[in-house]
Scaffold this active site. Structure first.
Site, short mmCIF file in Angstrom:
data_model
loop_
_atom_site.label_atom_id
_atom_site.label_comp_id
_atom_site.label_asym_id
_atom_site.label_seq_id
_atom_site.Cartn_x
_atom_site.Cartn_y
_atom_site.Cartn_z
N THR A 27 94.71 101.25 50.10
CA THR A 27 93.66 100.92 49.96
C THR A 27 93.92 99.84 49.05
OG1 THR A 27 92.72 102.07 47.19
CG2 THR A 27 92.17 102.73 49.90
N THR A 57 92.73 105.71 45.38
CA THR A 57 91.29 105.10 44.46
C THR A 57 90.58 103.54 44.75
OG1 THR A 57 93.52 104.58 43.30
CG2 THR A 57 91.56 102.40 42.41
N CYS A 87 98.91 98.74 42.15
CA CYS A 87 97.49 98.49 41.81
C CYS A 87 96.79 97.73 40.41
CB CYS A 87 97.26 100.48 41.14
SG CYS A 87 97.70 101.73 41.93
N1 LIG Z 1 101.29 103.92 44.16
C1 LIG Z 1 100.83 104.17 43.12
O1 LIG Z 1 101.75 103.99 41.41
C2 LIG Z 1 99.21 104.71 42.94
C3 LIG Z 1 98.98 105.74 42.02
C4 LIG Z 1 97.73 105.66 41.74
C5 LIG Z 1 96.71 105.81 42.47
N2 LIG Z 1 97.05 105.20 43.47
C6 LIG Z 1 96.31 104.88 44.80
O2 LIG Z 1 97.01 106.15 46.15
C7 LIG Z 1 96.44 105.80 46.83
C8 LIG Z 1 97.86 105.60 48.29
O3 LIG Z 1 98.69 104.69 47.51
P1 LIG Z 1 100.27 104.52 47.48
O4 LIG Z 1 100.74 103.68 46.79
O5 LIG Z 1 100.79 105.96 47.98
O6 LIG Z 1 99.98 103.96 48.92
P2 LIG Z 1 101.23 103.75 50.12
O7 LIG Z 1 101.27 102.44 51.22
O8 LIG Z 1 102.58 104.09 49.85
O9 LIG Z 1 100.62 105.24 51.27
C9 LIG Z 1 99.65 105.14 51.65
C10 LIG Z 1 100.28 105.77 52.83
O10 LIG Z 1 98.99 106.52 54.17
C11 LIG Z 1 99.08 106.00 55.26
N3 LIG Z 1 98.12 105.29 56.03
C12 LIG Z 1 97.13 104.59 56.08
N4 LIG Z 1 96.29 104.88 57.66
C13 LIG Z 1 96.25 106.57 57.57
C14 LIG Z 1 96.12 106.94 58.18
N5 LIG Z 1 94.72 106.99 59.00
N6 LIG Z 1 97.01 108.39 59.21
C15 LIG Z 1 97.45 108.70 58.14
N7 LIG Z 1 98.21 108.06 57.45
C16 LIG Z 1 98.07 106.97 56.89
C17 LIG Z 1 100.68 105.33 55.84
O11 LIG Z 1 101.08 104.69 56.41
C18 LIG Z 1 100.91 105.34 54.37
O12 LIG Z 1 102.13 106.02 54.55
C19 LIG Z 1 96.13 104.25 46.79
O13 LIG Z 1 94.59 103.99 47.11
C20 LIG Z 1 96.44 103.17 45.58
O14 LIG Z 1 95.46 102.97 44.70
C21 LIG Z 1 98.98 104.52 43.61
#
Ligand SMILES: NC(=O)c1ccc[n+]([C@@H]2O[C@H](COP(=O)([O-])OP(=O)(O)OC[C@H]3O[C@@H](n4cnc5c(N)ncnc54)[C@H](O)[C@@H]3O)[C@@H](O)[C@H]2O)c1
Length: 494
Positions: free
Chosen positions: A127, A167, A311
């Site tokens: 996001t 998030t 984030c």
């Molecule tokens: N990275 C962190 O430390 C962290 C911690 C807490 C919360 N978050 C939140 O968690 C969420 C994910 O973060 P992340 O770091 O894992 O992101 P990321 O970019 O590493 O992973 C997201 C994945 O979702 C996939 N994706 C997107 N659209 C899709 C769809 N329509 N169908 C299937 N797969 C799809 C992407 O290809 C990607 O591999 C975000 O909202 C982020 O704010 C992240």
């Protein structure tokens, strides 16, 4: 202080808390008395990223009675999750994945099949900050998230619980429910918010032994039931008293607020670091002195070149955007200043380098020790090192980047600077012939280098700019380095 009535922990549960708080992965059976969870034993996670992969691996490892499938549109990422070379680096992750993969943990590109099979769907897609149209630069870009809702709708053939793991802006669940529940097939989707609080670099420890699990749902019989299903999953290894229940909007807003508060602490101590440099106070001494006050506490008081990571920035910008949407400009301004201080701290770091290297770095070799946004991860998203590198390149410095885990990502981040930046895995080689070293990531290995050997190969005068305050400054100064740390008086030989 009394806990708000609607934000409460579940009744203390002394069932089988298999391995809660222990290192290593101890498989657990279904929690006794969890009559609901047994009907919800197919778990799907959409999004195999930094959150989806480790989180689901932990659920699968701790709940061998559940089938956990992780799907993603990025097939290369799925292939990497199925290989010995996982797509992300996290200490302990390999072991957790190995314990469950092929048993009850599956990574797949079959999104439609995964949705059909699932009883519970976690949505953990990215996001990011919107880069176009209304709200560009601040609002959350919800296109991946909305596509996911439509994918669920397209392929679901029975009722499901949908869990927001990403998030999201507060009240997003309302939109998700509207999309999902106007389906014309009589299917019912209960949306629950379960934001993730793991920190990269310590993700496995955080998942094994979380401070809390937060689950928000509607205060309706269906909402409470969905919340219980999710709570029962975590109760396989998390003590019940750490599972917090709230309403949906509180859970969504708590995640943004938690990140805003954490980032605010860093900006607060970084703002004081500038005053320390001006007054010869020492920011580490100030941080220790205030951190021993139990009302303040010692964590997140480490001054540095500034926070990074995927984030903090995006979540604060999102909070700012939401506040402005509600006409709360003063609140928005307050949180926006947390980012302003962070940007300023990064710019100040490069300014200090220039000012102390005789106002020019043109043609000078500068070794950047670390490119990851923090130690123990290969993630470089929003890393302070990106901005520092770009500014140094703009000053025509010859930048060489070294990092034990993040060089592949650094090459991608610095593609616009291709040919102007060198990438070198060995820090000794990176520093050879350099005028200056700048420490940008707090990797432990940088504390343990042979700096006498490094100094012998450097140009004179030799400079170290410690953007993480991890080195022994007095010792380096005694060796002959000119040492500039954050929030401390410089140690110079001229
Ligand atoms: N990275 C962190 O430390 C962290 C911690 C807490 C919360 N978050 C939140 O968690 C969420 C994910 O973060 P992340 O770091 O894992 O992101 P990321 O970019 O590493 O992973 C997201 C994945 O979702 C996939 N994706 C997107 N659209 C899709 C769809 N329509 N169908 C299937 N797969 C799809 C992407 O290809 C990607 O591999 C975000 O909202 C982020 O704010 C992240």
């Amino acid at each position: 202080m009394a806990r708000p009535a609607r934000l409460r922990r579940r009744n203390c549960y002394h069932g089988r808390l298999s391995g809660a708080g222990q290192a290593g992965v101890v498989p657990a059976g279904p929690p006794p008395g969890s009559s609901i969870v047994s009907h919800y034993d197919h778990i799907l996670c959409i999004g195999a990223g930094y959150v989806g992969g480790p989180t689901m691996a932990m659920i699968a490892a701790r709940c061998p009675h559940l089938k956990v499938t992780v799907v993603d549109i990025n097939q290369a990422r799925i292939d990497a999750w199925n290989s010995d070379d996982l797509p992300i680096f996290e200490p302990g992750l390999d072991e957790v994945v190995r314990a469950a993969r092929g048993r009850n943990l599956f990574f797949s590109g079959d999104i439609a099949g995964g949705i059909r099979d699932a009883d519970v769907i976690f949505v953990s897609v990215n996001t990011p900050t919107k880069t176009f149209g209304q709200g560009a630069g601040q609002a959350a870009d919800l296109q991946h998230w909305e596509k996911t809702a439509r994918q669920i709708l397209a392929h679901a053939t029975r009722d499901k619980i949908v869990v927001e793991k990403s998030t999201l802006p507060v009240r997003t669940a309302q939109a998700m429910e509207r999309i999902l529940n106007h389906n014309g097939h009589g299917l019912r989707f209960d949306v629950v918010s379960n934001p993730e609080f793991l920190a990269e670099g310590t993700a496995i420890r955080d998942l094994e032994d979380p401070d809390r699990i937060l689950i928000g749902a509607h205060e309706t019989p269906e909402g409470r039931r969905a919340r219980t299903v999710i709570a029962d999953i975590y109760a396989n290894w998390v003590p019940r008293e750490r599972i917090i229940e709230s309403n949906l909007w509180s859970a969504e807003l708590s995640k943004l607020t938690a990140n805003a508060f954490l980032a605010q602490r860093i900006s607060s101590i970084n703002s004081i670091s500038a005053l320390c440099e001006a007054t010869e106070a020492d920011v580490d001494e100030v941080a220790y002195a205030i951190g021993t006050d139990s009302r303040i506490g010692p964590r997140f008081l480490k001054a540095s070149v500034g926070f990074g990571g995927s984030c903090f920035r995006k979540d604060i910008l999102n909070l700012v955007y939401i506040c402005r949407g509600y006409g709360l400009d003063e609140v928005a301004d307050y949180w926006e200043s947390v980012i302003a201080i962070n940007d300023w701290q990064q710019a100040r770091f490069v300014h200090n380098m220039l000012a102390n290297m005789f106002n020019t770095v043109a043609g000078k070799r500068i070794a950047l020790f670390g490119f990851a946004f923090k130690a123990d991860t290969g993630d470089t998203r929003e890393s302070a090192a990106i901005g520092v590198t770009r500014q140094l390149v703009a000053e025509q410095a010859r930048v060489v980047v070294t990092d034990p885990k993040a060089l592949d990502n650094a090459r991608i981040d610095l593609a616009p600077q291709a040919g102007l930046v060198e990438f070198e895995p060995d820090p000794y080689e990176a520093a050879r012939g350099a005028h200056a070293i700048a420490v940008l990531t707090e990797w432990k290995l940088y504390r343990e280098l042979d700096y006498a050997r490094i100094l012998a190969g450097m140009e004179r005068p030799a400079f170290i700019f410690d953007g993480r305050n991890i080195l022994d400054h007095a010792r380096l100064h005694a060796m002959g380095f000119n040492v500039f740390a954050i929030g401390k008086a410089p140690l110079k030989h001229f």
